[in-house]
Design an enzyme around this catalytic site. Structure first.
Site, short mmCIF file in Angstrom:
data_model
loop_
_atom_site.label_atom_id
_atom_site.label_comp_id
_atom_site.label_asym_id
_atom_site.label_seq_id
_atom_site.Cartn_x
_atom_site.Cartn_y
_atom_site.Cartn_z
N ASP A 24 15.27 91.15 -60.39
CA ASP A 24 15.67 92.01 -59.29
C ASP A 24 17.19 92.12 -59.26
OD1 ASP A 24 16.05 93.34 -56.89
OD2 ASP A 24 14.45 92.27 -55.86
N CYS A 64 14.79 99.34 -55.78
CA CYS A 64 13.67 98.54 -56.29
C CYS A 64 12.26 99.10 -56.12
CB CYS A 64 13.73 97.15 -55.69
SG CYS A 64 13.79 97.11 -53.89
N HIS A 130 6.96 94.00 -52.48
CA HIS A 130 7.79 95.04 -51.87
C HIS A 130 7.23 96.45 -52.06
CE1 HIS A 130 12.20 96.30 -50.80
NE2 HIS A 130 11.36 96.42 -49.79
N ASP A 268 14.72 95.80 -62.36
CA ASP A 268 14.22 96.94 -61.58
C ASP A 268 15.28 98.01 -61.33
OD1 ASP A 268 15.75 95.45 -59.80
OD2 ASP A 268 14.33 95.65 -58.13
#
Length: 449
Positions: A24, A64, A130, A268
Site C-alpha cells: 500500500d 487505493c 477497503h 496499489d
C-alpha cells in the site's frame, strides 16, 4: 506418473498456487532492485533476481480502492463505477462536483477469487480490503478466509491492539506486518496439498508511519543520501515488509511447493510524497503523473520465467485477472467484460501483448495536488487532460521520464490524437464525469468540507 500392476496411470498435474502480495503506497523507487540505495530490501531484490522485474507497470488509479477493484475484477475502475478511494475526499467549494461512485465492490462482480474457487482453489484475503463495509467483505467475493480485511483504509495502529475487528486477538506490542505474515504462513501450511490463491494486501507502508524502534534507529544512523530518499521510519516499515516476503518464500521452500507457486509482488499506487520520494518520477499518490501511477511489479514463476529478466512493456493492474486464469488453466467468466490482457507471453518471453494503449479516469479532487483528470499512455506518449478547464499536457516518457517538458503546444496533432482516443475510451466504459459545482467559491476551492 504412477504404476499400478501392469497399468500406467498418469497423475493429473496439480494446478499452480498463487500468492499476490500487494503493498500500500509503496513507490516505484522504494526498492533496492529499482535503484534505491537507502532502503534495505534483500528479500524483494532476491525475488526480482529469481523472476521478472517490470519497469513500466501501472496501477489503474492513483489511489487505493479503485486499483484493488481492478486487480480483483480485471476491469478499469471507470467501468466498475468505483473511481476514488472509499469514502473519498470532499471539496464542497471546488469548481467541479465529482460524480458519485460505488462505496463498495458490487457483489455482482465476479472476482478472480470466485473464479479460482470454482476451479477448486482455496482462497484467502489476509490484510487490507477497503472495498466496502460488512456485507461486502472478502467472504462475499469468493474468499474462504478473511483475516484483517475491513473497510479501513489504514490501521489505527501498526502495534497491537490494532482496533481492526477482523483481527480479534494478538499479543501486546505485536507488529501488524509480522502478524499478517504469521497468518499467511498458517494458510499456506494448511493448504499445501491443494491449489491455493493467497491475496495478501499489506497495510504497509501506508500512514500512520509506525515501525519497530530498533529498525528506526538503524536507519537514523545511516548516512543521509543526496537523492531526497530519507525517512528512517518509512525505511523501517519497508524493512519489515521485506522480511515478510522473505518469510513467505521460506515457507514455500520448507514445504517443497516453491516450484509450483507463482508469486506476484505489486503496489496499489505510487508513493506518498510526504513519506517518500518517487524521483526520478514526478509527483506521487493522488496524481496522474508517473509518481502516482507507476509501481514496482515482480513476478516469480519457477521454470517459466527466466531468472533476472526485465520487461519494459507497459502492463497495468487490470492484466492480472486474465494472466492468473491462463496460468491456472481456468476460463475467465464469459458474462462480464474484462479490460485487461494476459501477460503470460511477456513472462515467458514468447511475444508481445500488442496492446494499443492504457487509460486512467480520476474525476475527483485529491489533497495530493490533482484536480479531476484523465490520462492515456500510447507507446512512449502520455497525455493528461484536466476536466476543470480542458487543459492538456503531453509528454514523451522515453525521453522525459520525469515529465518535465510539456509538448502539447509543440505537437498539437499528436495531442489531439491522444485526446480523441481518451474520449472514445471514456465513452466505451461508461465513465462518469464531474459537473459544474453550483457552490463553487474560488476563495475556498481548496478547502475540504
Amino acid at each position: 506418473m504412477s504404476i499400478v500392476g501392469s497399468n500406467i496411470v498418469f497423475a493429473r498435474e496439480r494446478k499452480p498456487n498463487f500468492i499476490f502480495i500487494l503493498m500500500d503506497d509503496m513507490g516505484w523507487a522504494d526498492l533496492g532492485c529499482y535503484g534505491n540505495t537507502f532502503h534495505e530490501t534483500p528479500n524483494i531484490d532476491r525475488l526480482a533476481s529469481q523472476g521478472m522485474k517490470f519497469t513500466n507497470a501501472y496501477s489503474a488509479c492513483p489511489v487505493c480502492s479503485p486499483t484493488r477493484a481492478s486487480i480483483l475484477t480485471g476491469k478499469y475502475p471507470a467501468r466498475i463505477g468505483l473511481t476514488d478511494w472509499i469514502p473519498g475526499h470532499n471539496f464542497p467549494w471546488a469548481k467541479l462536483k465529482p460524480p458519485a461512485f460505488h462505496q463498495e465492490l458490487p457483489l455482482e462482480e465476479i472476482t478472480i477469487a470466485e473464479t479460482l474457487k470454482r476451479a477448486g482453489y482455496a482462497t484467502a484475503n489476509i490484510g487490507k480490503w477497503h472495498l466496502g463495509k460488512e456485507g461486502y467483505y472478502p467472504e462475499r467475493h469468493g474468499f474462504d478466509l478473511n483475516f484483517g480485511g475491513t473497510n479501513k483504509g489504514s490501521p489505527p495502529s501498526y502495534f497491537y491492539p490494532y482496533n481492526i475487528p477482523t483481527i480479534p486477538f494478538g499479543k501486546e506490542g505485536e507488529y501488524l506486518t509480522d502478524r499478517l505474515t504469521d497468518e499467511a504462513k498458517k494458510f499456506i501450511e494448511k493448504n499445501k496439498d491443494k491449489p491455493f490463491f493467497l491475496y495478501m494486501p499489506h497495510f504497509a507502508v501506508h500512514t500512520p508511519l509506525q515501525a519497530k524502534k530498533e529498525y528506526v534507529g538503524k536507519y537514523e544512523a545511516k548516512p543521509k543520501p543526496n537523492d531526497g530518499q530519507y525517512n528512517p521510519v518509512y525505511a523501517a516499515m519497508i524493512q519489515s515488509a521485506d522480511e515478510s516476503v522473505g518469510r513467505i518464500i521460506a515457507k514455500l521452500d520448507e514445504l517443497g511447493i516453491a516450484d509450483n507457486t507463482v508469486v506476484i509482488f505489486n503496489s496499489d499506487n505510487g508513493g506518498y510524497v510526504k513519506a517518500t520520494s518517487n524521483a526520478p518520477l514526478r509527483a506521487g499518490k493522488g496524481t496522474l503523473y508517473e509518481g502516482g501511477i507507476r509501481d514496482p511489479l515482480i513476478v516469480r514463476w519457477p521454470g517459466k520465467v527466466k531468472e533476472g529478466s526485465i520487461c519494459n512493456e507497459v502492463v497495468t493492474s487490470t492484466d492480472y485477472y486474465r494472466t492468473i486464469c491462463e496460468i491456472a488453466g481456468v476460463k475467465p467468466p464469459e458474462n462480464q467484460p474484462i479490460d485487461g490482457v494476459s501477460i503470460v507471453s511477456l513472462l515467458k518471453q514468447t511475444g508481445s501483448i500488442n496492446r494499443k494503449a492504457v487509460y486512467w479516469h480520476y474525476p475527483h479532487y485529491h489533497p495530493g495536488g490533482t484536480s479531476p483528470a484523465g490520462a492515456i499512455r500510447y507507446g512512449d506518449w502520455k497525455l493528461i487532460e484536466y476536466f476543470e478547464d480542458g487543459r492538456i499536457e503531453l509528454y514523451n516518457l522515453k525521453d522525459d521520464i520525469g515529465e518535465t517538458t510539456d509538448l502539447a503546444a509543440k505537437m498539437p496533432e499528436k495531442a489531439a490524437e491522444l485526446r480523441t482516443m481518451l474520449a472514445d475510451w471514456r465513452k466505451s466504459v461508461g465513465a462518469t464525469m464531474p459537473i459544474p459545482n453550483p457552490d463553487y467559491d474560488p476563495a475556498k476551492a481548496n478547502q475540504r468540507g
